[in-house]
Design an enzyme around this catalytic site. Structure first.
Site, short mmCIF file in Angstrom:
data_model
loop_
_atom_site.label_atom_id
_atom_site.label_comp_id
_atom_site.label_asym_id
_atom_site.label_seq_id
_atom_site.Cartn_x
_atom_site.Cartn_y
_atom_site.Cartn_z
N CYS A 1 0.86 -1.18 0.00
CA CYS A 1 0.00 0.00 0.00
C CYS A 1 0.90 1.24 0.00
CB CYS A 1 -0.85 0.02 1.26
SG CYS A 1 -1.76 -1.51 1.49
N ARG B 1 0.99 2.05 -6.02
CA ARG B 1 1.22 1.04 -5.00
C ARG B 1 -0.07 0.31 -4.61
NH1 ARG B 1 6.12 1.54 -2.38
NH2 ARG B 1 5.33 0.45 -0.58
N TRP C 1 -3.84 -1.63 -1.26
CA TRP C 1 -3.80 -2.81 -2.11
C TRP C 1 -4.11 -3.96 -1.16
CZ3 TRP C 1 -3.19 -3.68 -7.25
CH2 TRP C 1 -2.91 -4.98 -7.66
N ASN D 1 1.34 -0.07 5.97
CA ASN D 1 1.71 -0.84 4.79
C ASN D 1 2.38 -2.10 5.29
OD1 ASN D 1 2.64 -1.72 2.28
ND2 ASN D 1 4.49 -0.49 2.41
N GLY D 2 2.00 -3.28 4.75
CA GLY D 2 2.68 -4.50 5.17
C GLY D 2 1.75 -5.43 5.92
N GLU E 1 10.63 -19.97 -18.62
CA GLU E 1 10.32 -18.60 -18.21
C GLU E 1 11.45 -17.64 -18.65
OE1 GLU E 1 7.86 -17.02 -17.41
OE2 GLU E 1 8.55 -15.22 -16.38
N LYS F 1 10.93 -14.47 -21.14
CA LYS F 1 11.30 -13.09 -20.77
C LYS F 1 12.18 -12.47 -21.85
CE LYS F 1 9.01 -12.34 -18.34
NZ LYS F 1 8.02 -12.98 -17.54
N GLU G 1 10.13 -11.75 -25.09
CA GLU G 1 9.08 -10.72 -25.07
C GLU G 1 9.63 -9.31 -24.90
OE1 GLU G 1 6.15 -10.99 -21.94
OE2 GLU G 1 7.62 -11.71 -20.52
N HIS H 1 17.00 -35.07 -29.45
CA HIS H 1 15.93 -35.49 -30.36
C HIS H 1 15.57 -34.39 -31.35
CE1 HIS H 1 15.50 -39.08 -27.99
NE2 HIS H 1 15.41 -38.34 -26.89
N LYS I 1 -0.73 -5.93 -20.71
CA LYS I 1 -0.57 -6.45 -19.35
C LYS I 1 -1.72 -7.37 -18.97
CE LYS I 1 1.58 -6.70 -15.44
NZ LYS I 1 2.80 -7.51 -15.47
#
Ligand code: F6R
Length: 618
Positions: A2, A27, A82, A108-109, A491, A495, A498, A514, A613
């Site tokens: 947050c 945030r 958040w 926050n947290g 992954e 990355k 993209e 193969h 996104k």
């Protein structure tokens, strides 16, 4: 994650707080609020939605402290949320306050021991009005408050467990704010006859560029004339004032050149938030939280099917290895856009897990619907409270990565992986498939992850830059991995492709002979995930095969396997953790490699071409 902000001085606080919150909206933005003190009155106004909802509410209040024009409040705190604990609702929005409405806080947290504290405070007469962990801080400070807010904050701080930052104010000391931090960020802005405090510099950059950074475990008292910093125990701390010369754009990115880089650096904190309270009570994992899937149902699951897209699919792949190994449950992986058009065999007794950071991906939602229609239970793993996936699932396990702005998923990925690890351990506990000692060992390793992520980020930079410098002009990269290293290779390849627009392929190393081996020549960089695991020897043999074809081997290794260094072009060592958890660390150099290559190619890493996104279309 947050955003918090505070002001004490001579100017009307309300507009300064709102301007600060606007800069912190990245945030979190599911709800917002401010509290102001004027004379002997204190008042909070909170609203669900983004800041415009708070503006509308403030406009409609029409009286009280917040609207007072003749005596505007010059002390106040603000928050943009958040959600992590508790739904998105006005009651759960900050600021929170104690039963007597004397002490207001923005937080926050996560407070890990909030259940115990809440019970104790409620037994002593506190009346709680929200589902949040944050509210306990207001009640706890009030319970210690005996005319001195800094003392009360110190006493409360000593009792709080977790990682958090907060700012408190009391109607009895209208010219004082007290801020405290443990792990989560908090920074002070120094002015002439006025002081600011916030989660990040952009909140007050338009007002002052003179800052004081708070360290972990420090408490700051802000009064119009100045600030006093102490340790949690009250020992005075000398802290100089620094000038920040960032422009607004850099400030928004916390001093990093892009959001993606900032988000990569946030991974330790976000994984800490994701596991936090879930591994805090006892030796095991606790996923019994509001909105979660009923544990009795979890215990009865016979088979798991994971549906997801892109990076989220890779997180699911890692989860498959962990759940199969620990909980001895069959796990099937499905690409959501394929699954939705099949006639899948799925029924009651199956648990379908939809993984989606945005919670809005059309294909994942459709795949989940299909499974649900056929009687399966559906669990969502997502980062966004209130997203569509949360409305269509039987239960939700939230990652707590905060808002991710870079289009390429980084911190949301590692948090998805952390969440699946938690689920895997919990399933093993419920099914009795692992001895208590092994559960305790895994939980201890999970707790080490944030620290190891920090260490990884701090140490791999030079080697990654070396590889990028050597190979950024190359037209093709091959990625190889085995077992739990394979999803990391997939992954890493995604990355790079993209954000750098470099062609990549990722393969199970054992499959190389193969087909893909035909691609290798002395122009091919081959990125190998060669971390500690029962298949490491096999991986090392595959790397020899690559070398024998003249290709360039770049290996992510664990520090313990230093001998690999002599067999490869560049070894990038990362810290050792339990081998099943190694992917969370191994992916970091690959994120950074993609970043460094894209940067050298002069590309916009935060907004790569053709990508969105949130993919709400087929
Ligand atoms: C890659 C990336 C995408 C997403 C995919 C699914 O960096 O971000 O591959 O992972 O579009 O998105 P979510 O997780 O929102 O369902």
């Amino acid at each position: 994650m947050c955003g918090i902000v505070g002001y004490v001085g001579r100017r009307p606080a309300r507009e300064l707080l709102l301007a600060g919150l606007a800069k912190l909206e990245y945030r979190g933005y599911d709800s917002a609020g401010i509290s102001l003190i004027a004379g002997e009155r204190i008042e909070a106004v909170r609203a669900v939605g983004n800041l415009s909802a708070l503006h509308a509410k403030l406009g409609a209040v029409g009286g009280g402290v917040v609207a007072l024009a003749e005596q505007p409040a010059t002390t106040g705190i603000g928050h943009t949320r958040w959600a992590t604990h508790g739904r998105v609702s006005e009651e759960n929005a900050h600021p929170h306050y104690d039963t007597e409405d004397r002490v207001h806080v923005v937080v926050n947290g996560i407070v890990e021991n909030y259940v115990t504290l809440k019970q104790r405070l409620a037994d002593a007469g506190s009346d709680f009005t929200s589902e949040t962990d944050a509210e306990v801080i207001a009640h706890l400070i009030a319970s210690h408050h005996d005319g001195d807010l800094p003392d009360a904050v110190r006493a409360a701080f000593a009792e709080l467990e977790g990682h958090f930052a907060f700012v408190a104010m009391s109607v009895q000391e209208p010219d004082t704010l007290v801020g405290a931090r443990r792990e989560c960020p908090l920074v002070v802005g120094r002015g002439e006859g006025e002081q600011f405090i916030a989660s990040a510099v952009p909140a007050f950059l338009a007002e002052t560029r003179a800052v004081q950074h708070l360290e972990n475990g420090e408490i700051v008292v802000l009064r119009p004339a100045g600030t006093t910093i102490t340790t949690a125990a009250g020992e005075p701390v000398e802290r100089g004032v620094e000038r920040v010369d960032w422009d607004e754009d850099t400030a928004e990115k916390g001093g990093y050149e892009t959001f993606m880089l900032k988000e990569i650096h946030e991974q330790a904190d976000t994984v800490a938030e994701t596991i936090a309270d879930r591994v805090a009570r006892g030796a095991g994992v606790d996923l019994d939280e509001p909105g979660a899937l009923d544990e009795a149902l979890l215990a009865e699951v016979k088979r798991i099917v994971v549906v997801a897209c892109g990076t989220s699919y890779h997180a699911g792949l890692i989860g498959r290895y962990a759940i199969e190994e620990w909980a001895r449950l069959p796990v099937e992986m499905e690409i959501a856009s394929e699954y939705r058009y099949r006639k899948p065999v799925v029924s009651e007794g199956d648990l379908v897990i939809g993984i989606s950071q945005s919670g809005e991906t059309a294909d994942t939602l459709a795949a989940m619907r299909k499974a649900r229609e056929q009687g399966a239970r559906v669990l969502a793993i997502t980062n966004v409270m209130g997203s569509q996936i949360t409305r269509e699932a039987d239960g939700v396990l939230f990652t707590r990565a905060g808002l991710e702005i870079g289009v390429a998923a980084t911190k949301t990925f590692v948090c998805q992986v952390a969440a699946i690890y938690l689920l895997g351990v919990r399933l093993a506990e419920l099914r009795g498939t692992l001895p208590a000692e092994r559960i305790a060992e895994l939980v201890a390793e999970l707790k080490r992850l944030p620290h190891c992520i920090e260490e990884t980020i701090a140490t791999v930079g030079e080697r990654v830059a070396e590889v990028a410098e050597q190979h950024w002009r190359d037209e093709f990269f091959l990625y190889l991995g085995r077992h739990v290293g394979l999803p990391v290779a997939l992954e890493g390849a995604l990355k790079l492709k993209e954000i750098s627009y470099v062609a990549t392929d990722a393969y199970a190393a054992g499959e190389m002979k193969h087909g893909p081996i035909a691609l290798l020549d002395d122009r091919t960089p081959v990125v190998c995930v060669a971390t500690d695991s029962p298949v490491l020897e096999k991986m090392v043999s595959n790397m020899q095969e690559v070398r024998a074809r003249g290709a360039h081997v770049i290996a992510v290794t664990t520090a313990a396997n230093a001998e690999i260094e002599s067999q490869v072009e560049v070894a990038i060592p990362i810290p050792s953790v339990d081998w099943m958890l190694q992917p969370i660390l191994a992916v970091i150099p690959l994120q950074l490699l993609a970043y460094e290559v894209a940067k050298r190619r002069g590309l916009n890493v935060d907004q790569p071409r053709n990508l969105a996104k949130t993919v709400t279309v087929e």
